[in-house]
Design an enzyme around this catalytic site. Structure first.
Site, PDB file in Angstrom:
ATOM      1  N   GLU A  69       0.826  -1.206   0.000  1.00 50.17           N
ATOM      2  CA  GLU A  69       0.000   0.000   0.000  1.00 50.17           C
ATOM      3  C   GLU A  69       0.858   1.254   0.000  1.00 50.17           C
ATOM      4  OE1 GLU A  69      -2.855   0.578   3.207  1.00 50.17           O
ATOM      5  OE2 GLU A  69      -3.729   2.236   2.066  1.00 50.17           O
ATOM      6  N   ASP A  85      -0.705  -4.983   3.068  1.00 51.98           N
ATOM      7  CA  ASP A  85      -1.208  -3.765   3.702  1.00 51.98           C
ATOM      8  C   ASP A  85      -0.584  -3.727   5.102  1.00 51.98           C
ATOM      9  OD1 ASP A  85      -2.518  -1.581   4.677  1.00 51.98           O
ATOM     10  OD2 ASP A  85      -4.484  -2.161   3.912  1.00 51.98           O
ATOM     11  N   ILE A  87      -0.750  -1.587   7.608  1.00 49.16           N
ATOM     12  CA  ILE A  87      -1.775  -1.330   8.628  1.00 49.16           C
ATOM     13  C   ILE A  87      -3.089  -1.106   7.899  1.00 49.16           C
ATOM     14  CG2 ILE A  87      -2.578   0.137  10.524  1.00 49.16           C
ATOM     15  CD1 ILE A  87       0.333   0.810  11.156  1.00 49.16           C
ATOM     16  N   ASP A  88      -3.944  -2.125   7.887  1.00 49.39           N
ATOM     17  CA  ASP A  88      -5.277  -1.967   7.308  1.00 49.39           C
ATOM     18  C   ASP A  88      -6.163  -1.447   8.437  1.00 49.39           C
ATOM     19  OD1 ASP A  88      -7.295  -2.223   5.318  1.00 49.39           O
ATOM     20  OD2 ASP A  88      -8.047  -3.952   6.420  1.00 49.39           O
ATOM     21  N   THR A  90      -6.152   2.160   8.984  1.00 49.37           N
ATOM     22  CA  THR A  90      -5.269   3.231   9.476  1.00 49.37           C
ATOM     23  C   THR A  90      -6.026   4.291  10.279  1.00 49.37           C
ATOM     24  OG1 THR A  90      -3.861   2.890   7.557  1.00 49.37           O
ATOM     25  CG2 THR A  90      -3.548   4.930   8.734  1.00 49.37           C
ATOM     26  N   ASP A 217      -6.010  -4.547   0.415  1.00 51.23           N
ATOM     27  CA  ASP A 217      -7.043  -4.631   1.466  1.00 51.23           C
ATOM     28  C   ASP A 217      -7.672  -6.026   1.505  1.00 51.23           C
ATOM     29  OD1 ASP A 217      -6.976  -1.817   2.101  1.00 51.23           O
ATOM     30  OD2 ASP A 217      -8.234  -1.417   0.350  1.00 51.23           O
TER      31      ASP A 217
END
Ligand code: LIP
Length: 266
Positions: A69, A85, A87-88, A90, A217
C-alpha cells in the site's frame, strides 16, 4: 518453498509487523500525509511497518515481487508476488481503536485480484492478539484452529460493510446498504477490510460487502474466506470501484443478487 512454508513465513512476518505496529501505537501516532482525500491518511507507522515487511521478504525471498500500500509495486522473477497492507484500518489506528491489522498475502501470476492465484495469507490483529492464516487447499485457521464460515440464521445475516474515503461515493454506498438490509439481522462497520474478511472466515460475521477496496485490502482476507468454505467475488472488476462480496455460498449469492438488483427481498 511450498505453499505451507510460504504461509509460515507470512505468519511470522505478520506477527513481527503486528508487534511493531502495536509498539508504535502505544508511543503515539504521527500523521505522515494525506493521500487520495483528506480522510485518507498514512501514519509514520504505516511506512515503518511496510519497510520492515519488505526487508524481511527481501532477505528471505529476493526473487519475489512486492505490491504494498505505501511503497508500491516491484516486479519479481519467481512468479510470486507479496501483496501487503502494513496497517489496514489506518483511521482506526490513528484514533486509538483496536480494529487494525497487518495483512500479508502471497499470490501467483499477475498481481491483479481477478487473475492471481491465491497461495497463502496471514492477517495479524495485534490489539486482539489474534493471527488468522490460510494456505490454498489447506484451510484457514485462527491461532492454529480450523475456521468455517457461518450460514444465515432465521433471524437474518450479520453483515458488515465499509465506506471509502471519498465523500462523493457515500450516497451510492448508502443506497447499497438500503438494498441489502432486507436480509440483515444487523450491520457492522469495523473500518478494516482485512478484519471484516477474517471475521467472515471465522463465522463472526455472516457476510461482507464493500466497494473500492485495493488489492492489498482484500488479498489475504479473500483467501481466508475461500479456505473457510466461503465465496469471495468481485462485481464490476473493471469499474473504478469494484464491489467485493464475501460470505458462505448462500449468503454470498443472496447478497450479490440484492446488490445487483436481481434478488427479491425477504
Ligand atoms: C481501509 C479499509 C477500510 C475501507 C477503507 C480503506 P486502509 O484501508 O480497510 O475497510 O473502508 O476505504 O480502504 O486505508 O486503512 O489500509
Amino acid at each position: 518453498m511450498n505453499a505451507v512454508d510460504l504461509g509460515l513465513l507470512a505468519a511470522d512476518i505478520a506477527r513481527e509487523a503486528g508487534e511493531l505496529a502495536a509498539r508504535r501505537r502505544s508511543e503515539g501516532v504521527a500523521l505522515a500525509a494525506t493521500k487520495s482525500t483528506l480522510a485518507d491518511i498514512v501514519t509514520e507507522a504505516d511506512r515503518e511497518v511496510e519497510q520492515l515487511i519488505r526487508e524481511r521478504l527481501r532477505a528471505e525471498r529476493p526473487d519475489d515481487g512486492f505490491l504494498g500500500e505505501e511503497t508500491g509495486a516491484e516486479q519479481g522473477s519467481s512468479g510470486l508476488t507479496w501483496v501487503v497492507d502494513p496497517i489496514d484500518g489506518t483511521v482506526n489506528y490513528a484514533y486509538g481503536l483496536g480494529a487494525y491489522a497487518v495483512s500479508i498475502a502471497v499470490v501467483g501470476g499477475e498481481p491483479v485480484p481477478e487473475r492471481w492465484d491465491d497461495v497463502a495469507a496471514a492477517v495479524c490483529v495485534p490489539a486482539a492478539g489474534e493471527l488468522f492464516t490460510a494456505v490454498r487447499g489447506d484451510g484457514a485457521r485462527l491461532d492454529g484452529i480450523r475456521l468455517r464460515v457461518s450460514d444465515e440464521t432465521p433471524a437474518g445475516a450479520l453483515l458488515a460493510t465499509g465506506f471509502g474515503y471519498d465523500p462523493a461515493t457515500h450516497d451510492g454506498d448508502l443506497a447499497t446498504v438500503r438494498r441489502v438490509m432486507s436480509m440483515a439481522r444487523d450491520l457492522r462497520r469495523m473500518g478494516a477490510a482485512a478484519i471484516d474478511l477474517s471475521y467472515v472466515a471465522a463465522g463472526r460475521l455472516d457476510g461482507y460487502f464493500e466497494r473500492g477496496l485495493n488489492p492489498w485490502d482484500l488479498a489475504a482476507g479473500a483467501l481466508l474466506v475461500r479456505e473457510a468454505g466461503g465465496v469471495a467475488s468481485r462485481l464490476d472488476p473493471d469499474a473504478a470501484r469494484p464491489m467485493l462480496i464475501a460470505g458462505a455460498p448462500a449468503v454470498h449469492d443472496r447478497l450479490r443478487a440484492l446488490i445487483t438488483g436481481t434478488g427479491t427481498p425477504r
